[in-house]
Design a protein around this motif. Structure first.
Motif, PDB file in Angstrom:
ATOM      1  N   ALA A 106       0.838  -1.205   0.000  1.00 37.86           N
ATOM      2  CA  ALA A 106       0.000   0.000   0.000  1.00 37.86           C
ATOM      3  C   ALA A 106       0.873   1.255   0.000  1.00 37.86           C
ATOM      4  N   GLN A 107       1.937   1.240   0.791  1.00 33.87           N
ATOM      5  CA  GLN A 107       2.848   2.386   0.840  1.00 33.87           C
ATOM      6  C   GLN A 107       3.529   2.588  -0.507  1.00 33.87           C
ATOM      7  N   MET A 108       3.931   1.493  -1.135  1.00 38.51           N
ATOM      8  CA  MET A 108       4.561   1.606  -2.452  1.00 38.51           C
ATOM      9  C   MET A 108       3.567   2.155  -3.473  1.00 38.51           C
ATOM     10  N   GLU A 109       2.321   1.726  -3.370  1.00 38.48           N
ATOM     11  CA  GLU A 109       1.288   2.226  -4.277  1.00 38.48           C
ATOM     12  C   GLU A 109       1.091   3.734  -4.076  1.00 38.48           C
ATOM     13  N   ARG A 110       1.054   4.163  -2.815  1.00 38.04           N
ATOM     14  CA  ARG A 110       0.936   5.600  -2.539  1.00 38.04           C
ATOM     15  C   ARG A 110       2.151   6.350  -3.072  1.00 38.04           C
ATOM     16  N   SER A 111       3.333   5.767  -2.889  1.00 35.02           N
ATOM     17  CA  SER A 111       4.552   6.408  -3.392  1.00 35.02           C
ATOM     18  C   SER A 111       4.510   6.508  -4.912  1.00 35.02           C
ATOM     19  N   ASN A 112       4.082   5.439  -5.563  1.00 35.97           N
ATOM     20  CA  ASN A 112       3.992   5.466  -7.023  1.00 35.97           C
ATOM     21  C   ASN A 112       2.986   6.516  -7.486  1.00 35.97           C
ATOM     22  N   THR A 113       1.873   6.623  -6.775  1.00 40.17           N
ATOM     23  CA  THR A 113       0.868   7.631  -7.114  1.00 40.17           C
ATOM     24  C   THR A 113       1.452   9.030  -6.947  1.00 40.17           C
ATOM     25  N   LEU A 114       2.180   9.242  -5.840  1.00 41.42           N
ATOM     26  CA  LEU A 114       2.814  10.551  -5.616  1.00 41.42           C
ATOM     27  C   LEU A 114       3.854  10.852  -6.689  1.00 41.42           C
ATOM     28  N   ILE A 115       4.623   9.840  -7.064  1.00 42.08           N
ATOM     29  CA  ILE A 115       5.643  10.041  -8.102  1.00 42.08           C
ATOM     30  C   ILE A 115       4.976  10.413  -9.421  1.00 42.08           C
ATOM     31  N   GLU A 116       3.901   9.712  -9.757  1.00 43.05           N
ATOM     32  CA  GLU A 116       3.177  10.038 -10.990  1.00 43.05           C
ATOM     33  C   GLU A 116       2.628  11.466 -10.931  1.00 43.05           C
ATOM     34  N   GLY A 117       2.111  11.853  -9.777  1.00 42.84           N
ATOM     35  CA  GLY A 117       1.614  13.217  -9.595  1.00 42.84           C
ATOM     36  C   GLY A 117       2.734  14.232  -9.755  1.00 42.84           C
ATOM     37  N   MET A 118       3.903  13.918  -9.195  1.00 42.52           N
ATOM     38  CA  MET A 118       5.047  14.826  -9.321  1.00 42.52           C
ATOM     39  C   MET A 118       5.491  14.923 -10.779  1.00 42.52           C
ATOM     40  N   LYS A 119       5.486  13.787 -11.500  1.00 44.88           N
ATOM     41  CA  LYS A 119       5.857  13.813 -12.914  1.00 44.88           C
ATOM     42  C   LYS A 119       4.887  14.699 -13.691  1.00 44.88           C
ATOM     43  N   THR A 120       3.600  14.538 -13.422  1.00 45.63           N
ATOM     44  CA  THR A 120       2.589  15.359 -14.097  1.00 45.63           C
ATOM     45  C   THR A 120       2.796  16.823 -13.771  1.00 45.63           C
ATOM     46  N   LEU A 121       3.061  17.116 -12.503  1.00 45.92           N
ATOM     47  CA  LEU A 121       3.300  18.501 -12.084  1.00 45.92           C
ATOM     48  C   LEU A 121       4.528  19.071 -12.781  1.00 45.92           C
ATOM     49  N   MET A 122       5.590  18.272 -12.857  1.00 38.66           N
ATOM     50  CA  MET A 122       6.812  18.740 -13.515  1.00 38.66           C
ATOM     51  C   MET A 122       6.561  18.983 -15.005  1.00 38.66           C
ATOM     52  N   GLU A 123       5.811  18.103 -15.641  1.00 39.19           N
ATOM     53  CA  GLU A 123       5.482  18.311 -17.052  1.00 39.19           C
ATOM     54  C   GLU A 123       4.679  19.600 -17.223  1.00 39.19           C
ATOM     55  N   SER A 124       3.772  19.843 -16.299  1.00 37.77           N
ATOM     56  CA  SER A 124       2.981  21.070 -16.336  1.00 37.77           C
ATOM     57  C   SER A 124       3.866  22.294 -16.159  1.00 37.77           C
ATOM     58  N   VAL A 125       4.817  22.222 -15.237  1.00 33.07           N
ATOM     59  CA  VAL A 125       5.735  23.341 -15.004  1.00 33.07           C
ATOM     60  C   VAL A 125       6.592  23.582 -16.252  1.00 33.07           C
ATOM     61  N   VAL A 126       7.083  22.498 -16.861  1.00 29.06           N
ATOM     62  CA  VAL A 126       7.901  22.637 -18.067  1.00 29.06           C
ATOM     63  C   VAL A 126       7.083  23.289 -19.178  1.00 29.06           C
ATOM     64  N   THR A 127       5.849  22.820 -19.362  1.00 38.26           N
ATOM     65  CA  THR A 127       4.972  23.397 -20.382  1.00 38.26           C
ATOM     66  C   THR A 127       4.708  24.873 -20.085  1.00 38.26           C
ATOM     67  N   SER A 128       4.431  25.179 -18.837  1.00 32.89           N
ATOM     68  CA  SER A 128       4.192  26.566 -18.437  1.00 32.89           C
ATOM     69  C   SER A 128       5.424  27.420 -18.699  1.00 32.89           C
TER      70      SER A 128
END
Length: 139
Positions: free
Chosen positions: A78-100
């Motif tokens: 469960a912790q790994m799943e939460r970590s993976n979800t957070l990592i995916e969220g961070m990747k999306t956020l970083m892509e958004s920042v790069v696009t911005s």
């Protein structure tokens, strides 16, 4: 009393008295042997029962450890799943920042080009104003 016993066995002879004594001794020792045999069997049964209890305790402990390990593995998953979800969220956020940042950079380049164009227009207007000013003062 001994004479009474002797009188009972007297008609049968001394061999029967000896035989009766032998039977009594055999019965006595047989009874002792049976009691010792039962006691030995009880001790073995107790030892076997204790061994089975220890085995059952070990099985219970192993089952408890397995349950705890399964729970821990579930929590880790469960912790790994939460970590993976957070990592995916961070990747999306970083892509958004790069696009911005790319959009902001494009706006900056466009703004610089417009500013240079306006600067050229202002320079042109200044030159005209200076020309007009010079004509008025020189005439």
């Amino acid at each position: 009393m001994i004479t009474d016993v002797l009188e009972i066995f007297a008609p049968y002879g001394p061999g029967s008295l000896f035989g009766a004594l032998l039977v009594l001794v055999a019965l006595y020792f047989g009874k002792q042997f049976l009691e010792e045999f039962k006691a030995q069997n009880e001790r073995k049964a107790n030892i076997d029962m204790k061994r089975e209890e220890r085995k059952q305790d070990e099985v219970n402990e192993r089952a408890q450890r397995d349950r705890e390990r399964s729970q821990m593995e579930g929590r880790i998953a469960a912790q790994m799943e939460r970590s993976n979800t957070l990592i995916e969220g961070m990747k999306t956020l970083m892509e958004s920042v790069v696009t911005s940042n790319e959009v902001l950079h494009a706006d900056l380049v466009n703004s610089q080009a417009r500013s240079q164009g306006m600067a050229a227009q202002v320079e042109h207007i200044r030159d005209r104003v200076d020309l007009l000013y010079d004509k008025e003062h020189n005439s």
